[in-house]
Design a protein around this motif. Structure first.
Motif, PDB file in Angstrom:
ATOM      1  N   ARG A 177      -7.547   2.536  -5.472  1.00 62.01           N
ATOM      2  CA  ARG A 177      -7.750   3.504  -4.395  1.00 62.01           C
ATOM      3  C   ARG A 177      -8.798   2.957  -3.441  1.00 62.01           C
ATOM      4  O   ARG A 177      -9.795   2.370  -3.860  1.00 62.01           O
ATOM      5  CB  ARG A 177      -8.213   4.837  -4.973  1.00 62.01           C
ATOM      6  N   ASP A 178      -8.570   3.131  -2.139  1.00 61.13           N
ATOM      7  CA  ASP A 178      -9.557   2.690  -1.146  1.00 61.13           C
ATOM      8  C   ASP A 178     -10.901   3.334  -1.449  1.00 61.13           C
ATOM      9  O   ASP A 178     -10.987   4.542  -1.674  1.00 61.13           O
ATOM     10  CB  ASP A 178      -9.117   3.089   0.272  1.00 61.13           C
ATOM     11  N   GLY A 179     -11.931   2.519  -1.459  1.00 57.95           N
ATOM     12  CA  GLY A 179     -13.280   3.015  -1.709  1.00 57.95           C
ATOM     13  C   GLY A 179     -13.667   3.022  -3.181  1.00 57.95           C
ATOM     14  O   GLY A 179     -14.834   3.232  -3.505  1.00 57.95           O
ATOM     15  N   ALA A 180     -12.722   2.792  -4.084  1.00 60.10           N
ATOM     16  CA  ALA A 180     -13.035   2.795  -5.511  1.00 60.10           C
ATOM     17  C   ALA A 180     -13.663   1.465  -5.921  1.00 60.10           C
ATOM     18  O   ALA A 180     -13.366   0.424  -5.339  1.00 60.10           O
ATOM     19  CB  ALA A 180     -11.772   3.038  -6.333  1.00 60.10           C
TER      20      ALA A 180
ATOM     21  N   GLN B 245      -5.034   9.790   0.386  1.00 64.10           N
ATOM     22  CA  GLN B 245      -5.651   8.693  -0.339  1.00 64.10           C
ATOM     23  C   GLN B 245      -4.755   7.474  -0.222  1.00 64.10           C
ATOM     24  O   GLN B 245      -3.552   7.560  -0.462  1.00 64.10           O
ATOM     25  CB  GLN B 245      -5.838   9.036  -1.810  1.00 64.10           C
ATOM     26  N   LYS B 246      -5.358   6.353   0.138  1.00 69.67           N
ATOM     27  CA  LYS B 246      -4.619   5.104   0.269  1.00 69.67           C
ATOM     28  C   LYS B 246      -4.831   4.271  -0.987  1.00 69.67           C
ATOM     29  O   LYS B 246      -5.958   4.137  -1.469  1.00 69.67           O
ATOM     30  CB  LYS B 246      -5.101   4.337   1.500  1.00 69.67           C
TER      31      LYS B 246
ATOM     32  N   THR C  71       0.840  -1.193   0.000  1.00 68.98           N
ATOM     33  CA  THR C  71       0.000   0.000   0.000  1.00 68.98           C
ATOM     34  C   THR C  71       0.874   1.241   0.000  1.00 68.98           C
ATOM     35  O   THR C  71       2.028   1.208   0.449  1.00 68.98           O
ATOM     36  CB  THR C  71      -0.948   0.046   1.215  1.00 68.98           C
ATOM     37  N   THR C  72       0.313   2.328  -0.517  1.00 68.81           N
ATOM     38  CA  THR C  72       0.952   3.640  -0.442  1.00 68.81           C
ATOM     39  C   THR C  72      -0.112   4.639  -0.006  1.00 68.81           C
ATOM     40  O   THR C  72      -1.305   4.417  -0.203  1.00 68.81           O
ATOM     41  CB  THR C  72       1.541   4.097  -1.799  1.00 68.81           C
ATOM     42  N   VAL C  73       0.330   5.736   0.577  1.00 65.32           N
ATOM     43  CA  VAL C  73      -0.574   6.809   0.973  1.00 65.32           C
ATOM     44  C   VAL C  73      -0.119   8.086   0.281  1.00 65.32           C
ATOM     45  O   VAL C  73       1.017   8.533   0.447  1.00 65.32           O
ATOM     46  CB  VAL C  73      -0.593   7.003   2.501  1.00 65.32           C
ATOM     47  N   GLN C  74      -1.023   8.654  -0.519  1.00 64.13           N
ATOM     48  CA  GLN C  74      -0.742   9.879  -1.249  1.00 64.13           C
ATOM     49  C   GLN C  74      -1.373  11.038  -0.492  1.00 64.13           C
ATOM     50  O   GLN C  74      -2.580  11.037  -0.237  1.00 64.13           O
ATOM     51  CB  GLN C  74      -1.312   9.789  -2.659  1.00 64.13           C
ATOM     52  N   LYS C  75      -0.550  11.997  -0.112  1.00 62.25           N
ATOM     53  CA  LYS C  75      -1.042  13.148   0.647  1.00 62.25           C
ATOM     54  C   LYS C  75      -1.424  14.265  -0.315  1.00 62.25           C
ATOM     55  O   LYS C  75      -0.621  14.706  -1.122  1.00 62.25           O
ATOM     56  CB  LYS C  75       0.019  13.627   1.628  1.00 62.25           C
ATOM     57  N   GLY C  76      -2.673  14.708  -0.192  1.00 57.80           N
ATOM     58  CA  GLY C  76      -3.162  15.797  -1.020  1.00 57.80           C
ATOM     59  C   GLY C  76      -3.395  17.043  -0.180  1.00 57.80           C
ATOM     60  O   GLY C  76      -3.151  17.052   1.025  1.00 57.80           O
ATOM     61  N   LYS C  77      -3.890  18.092  -0.826  1.00 55.08           N
ATOM     62  CA  LYS C  77      -4.156  19.343  -0.117  1.00 55.08           C
ATOM     63  C   LYS C  77      -5.279  19.183   0.900  1.00 55.08           C
ATOM     64  O   LYS C  77      -5.244  19.762   1.969  1.00 55.08           O
ATOM     65  CB  LYS C  77      -4.525  20.439  -1.116  1.00 55.08           C
ATOM     66  N   LYS C  78      -6.290  18.380   0.556  1.00 54.15           N
ATOM     67  CA  LYS C  78      -7.453  18.234   1.424  1.00 54.15           C
ATOM     68  C   LYS C  78      -7.435  16.963   2.250  1.00 54.15           C
ATOM     69  O   LYS C  78      -7.935  16.952   3.364  1.00 54.15           O
ATOM     70  CB  LYS C  78      -8.727  18.266   0.587  1.00 54.15           C
ATOM     71  N   ALA C  79      -6.886  15.892   1.716  1.00 56.41           N
ATOM     72  CA  ALA C  79      -6.944  14.612   2.421  1.00 56.41           C
ATOM     73  C   ALA C  79      -5.876  13.654   1.897  1.00 56.41           C
ATOM     74  O   ALA C  79      -5.190  13.958   0.926  1.00 56.41           O
ATOM     75  CB  ALA C  79      -8.322  13.979   2.245  1.00 56.41           C
TER      76      ALA C  79
END
Length: 127
Positions: free
Chosen positions: A112-115, A93-94, A83-91
């Protein structure tokens, strides 16, 4: 008997080492705003040892490269997952990555989690 055990150990070590190295992965991405499809390229730096996969995934989307640490990495024979976690401006995403190493290529899917669906990718060994 000792020779058979040694050969089995070498076979397992070789399968772990098959994932080691630098890889460039390509996958298609749809731009929801413009409706166009683009090809994204990410770099993977993979290190395998005793069934564990570590390293980084670097996305070059946007103006600067963003490295993401590989988490929960596993390798079992030719199968890899992490897994990786991408950090965005708002939240954040895993993403869950799964694939199979076939020589100098990894074929798999990033989800993507939830996709509902994932994105297929093909990674080619760089070194």
């Amino acid at each position: 008997m000792k020779k058979i055990a040694l050969l089995l150990c070498l076979a397992v070590a070789t399968s772990f080492a098959a994932a080691d190295g630098r890889w460039n992965a390509e996958f298609k991405a749809n731009n929801k705003k413009t409706g166009t499809e683009t090809t994204r390229v990410v770099s993977l730096e993979l290190h395998a040892s005793h069934g564990t996969l570590t390293g980084t995934v670097t996305s070059s989307a946007g103006k600067k490269a963003r490295p993401m640490a590989i988490r929960n990495g596993k390798i079992d024979g030719d199968r890899i997952s992490f897994t990786t976690v991408q950090k965005g401006k708002k939240a954040e995403q895993k993403f869950t990555w799964e694939g199979a190493v076939q020589g100098d290529q990894i074929s798999g899917e990033r989800k993507r989690d939830g996709a509902k669906r994932g994105q297929p990718f093909v990674a080619k060994r760089q070194s």
